[in-house]
Scaffold this active site. Structure first.
Site, short mmCIF file in Angstrom:
data_model
loop_
_atom_site.label_atom_id
_atom_site.label_comp_id
_atom_site.label_asym_id
_atom_site.label_seq_id
_atom_site.Cartn_x
_atom_site.Cartn_y
_atom_site.Cartn_z
N CYS A 1 0.99 -1.25 0.14
CA CYS A 1 0.14 0.04 -0.07
C CYS A 1 0.77 1.21 -0.05
O CYS A 1 1.86 1.28 0.51
CB CYS A 1 -0.98 -0.02 1.17
SG CYS A 1 -0.35 0.60 2.71
N GLU A 2 0.59 2.07 -0.56
CA GLU A 2 1.18 3.42 -0.72
C GLU A 2 1.38 4.23 0.39
O GLU A 2 1.83 5.28 0.53
CB GLU A 2 0.93 4.26 -2.14
CG GLU A 2 -0.57 4.95 -2.09
CD GLU A 2 -0.83 5.17 -3.36
OE1 GLU A 2 -0.33 4.93 -4.61
OE2 GLU A 2 -1.68 6.32 -3.48
N HIS A 3 0.41 4.13 1.36
CA HIS A 3 0.37 4.99 2.40
C HIS A 3 1.07 4.40 3.75
O HIS A 3 1.67 5.36 4.28
CB HIS A 3 -1.33 4.92 3.14
CG HIS A 3 -2.20 5.33 1.95
ND1 HIS A 3 -3.45 4.88 1.67
CD2 HIS A 3 -1.89 6.51 1.12
CE1 HIS A 3 -3.76 5.63 0.64
NE2 HIS A 3 -3.10 6.56 0.20
N HIS A 4 1.44 3.03 3.66
CA HIS A 4 2.15 2.80 4.72
C HIS A 4 3.41 1.68 4.48
O HIS A 4 3.96 0.99 5.11
CB HIS A 4 1.34 1.84 5.93
CG HIS A 4 0.04 2.45 6.47
ND1 HIS A 4 -1.16 2.55 5.75
CD2 HIS A 4 -0.13 3.25 7.43
CE1 HIS A 4 -2.09 3.15 6.25
NE2 HIS A 4 -1.42 3.76 7.31
N HIS B 1 -5.39 -6.35 3.71
CA HIS B 1 -4.38 -5.10 3.79
C HIS B 1 -3.70 -5.39 5.09
O HIS B 1 -4.39 -4.94 6.21
CB HIS B 1 -5.16 -3.89 3.43
CG HIS B 1 -5.63 -3.69 2.10
ND1 HIS B 1 -5.04 -2.64 1.21
CD2 HIS B 1 -6.46 -4.43 1.45
CE1 HIS B 1 -5.84 -2.60 0.27
NE2 HIS B 1 -6.42 -3.78 0.09
N GLN C 1 -5.81 -0.63 -3.85
CA GLN C 1 -6.48 -1.68 -4.60
C GLN C 1 -7.06 -1.17 -5.65
O GLN C 1 -7.35 -1.68 -6.61
CB GLN C 1 -6.94 -2.66 -3.45
CG GLN C 1 -7.44 -4.03 -4.18
CD GLN C 1 -8.54 -4.75 -2.98
OE1 GLN C 1 -7.76 -4.89 -1.87
NE2 GLN C 1 -9.27 -5.42 -3.67
N CYS D 1 -1.96 -3.22 6.54
CA CYS D 1 -1.95 -1.82 7.27
C CYS D 1 -3.21 -1.81 8.25
O CYS D 1 -3.32 -1.09 9.07
CB CYS D 1 -1.91 -0.62 6.44
SG CYS D 1 -3.20 -0.75 5.18
ZN LIG Z 1 -1.84 1.05 3.96
#
Ligand SMILES: [Zn+2]
Length: 210
Positions: A102-105, A171, A143, A173
Site C-alpha cells: 500500500c502506498e500509505h504505509h 491489507h 487496490q 496496514c
Molecule cells: Zn496502508
C-alpha cells in the site's frame, strides 16, 4: 487506419516516464544508508552482527517488491493470437495470487485477482494476463487503482468486447496495525464493455469468481 498506433503511442509515453523515473533515482548506497537510519530509529544497532547485512538485503527485497516500475504492461500484451476459429466466449483467469504494497504505509497487500474478457478476434497468452497483474502489483498501490489499471490496460491494448477484473485482498496496514481487523478482505471490481452493459455476461463472470 493503423489499429496498433494508439498502443505504440502509449508505449512511447511509458518509455518517457521510465526515463523521468531513472533521472534523479537514488543509487543503492543511498538506499542502504536510509535503511540503516530506519533500523537505528527503531532503537536497534545496525552495526550488530545480525543486522549488518540487513540494509543490503532490504534494498534487494525492495527491488523485487517494486520491480513493476520497470515493466510496461502494454508491451507484455503486445503479442496476440488471431487463429481462434471465431471463439467469442468468456475467458477467465481465476485467482491469480499477488503481493503488493500500500502506498500509505508500505504494508503488504496480499490477494488474488480474477481477470476475464470476451475477445474480439484476438486473444493473448494466459500467462500474459498474470504478468499484467504482477506488473501493477509490484508498485506502490491502492487496490482500487490497481483494479482499474489492469482492466483499462487490457481494454486499451487488446480491445476486447468486454473485460472484468475482480480483486480480493487483505491489507496488512489494517490487519496487523491500526484498527487491527484480521480476517477482513477488500473486494474491488472494474467492468468494461459487455461486462458492464450486459447483465448476463456480468453474472456469468461473477459466478466464476466465487
Ligand atoms: Zn496502508
Amino acid at each position: 487506419m493503423n489499429a496498433s498506433l494508439p498502443m505504440r503511442v502509449h508505449v512511447l509515453e511509458t518509455a518517457r516516464s521510465f526515463d523521468r523515473f531513472r533521472i534523479g533515482r537514488p543509487d543503492r548506497t543511498d538506499v542502504e544508508a536510509a535503511f540503516q537510519t530506519i533500523i537505528r530509529w527503531t532503537g536497534d544497532d545496525p552495526e550488530r552482527d545480525g543486522l549488518i547485512e540487513t540494509p543490503a538485503r532490504m534494498a534487494r527485497a525492495f527491488e523485487e517488491f517494486f520491480s513493476g516500475y520497470s515493466q510496461d504492461p502494454a508491451v507484455i500484451l503486445q503479442k496476440t493470437f488471431t487463429e481462434i476459429d471465431g471463439y467469442d466466449e468468456m475467458i477467465v483467469l481465476r485467482g491469480v495470487p499477488f503481493e503488493s504494497h500500500c502506498e500509505h504505509h508500505l504494508a503488504p497487500i496480499i490477494g488474488r485477482a480474477w481477470v476475464g474478457y470476451v475477445p474480439s478476434g484476438r486473444v493473448v497468452g494466459i500467462s500474459k494476463l498474470a504478468r499484467v497483474v504482477e506488473a501493477f502489483a509490484k508498485r506502490l498501490q491502492i487496490q482500487e487503482r490497481m483494479t482499474a489499471q489492469i482492466a483499462n490496460t487490457i481494454d486499451e491494448v487488446l480491445k476486447p468486447q468486454g473485460i472484468g477484473v475482480i480483486i480480493k485482498a487483505s491489507h496488512h496496514c489494517m490487519t496487523t496495525r491500526g484498527v487491527r481487523k484480521p480476517d477482513t478482505d477488500l473486494v474491488t471490481s472494474r467492468m468494461l464493455g459487455c461486462f458492464r452493459d450486459d447483465p448476463l455476461t456480468r453474472r456469468e463472470f461473477l459466478s466464476l469468481t466465487n
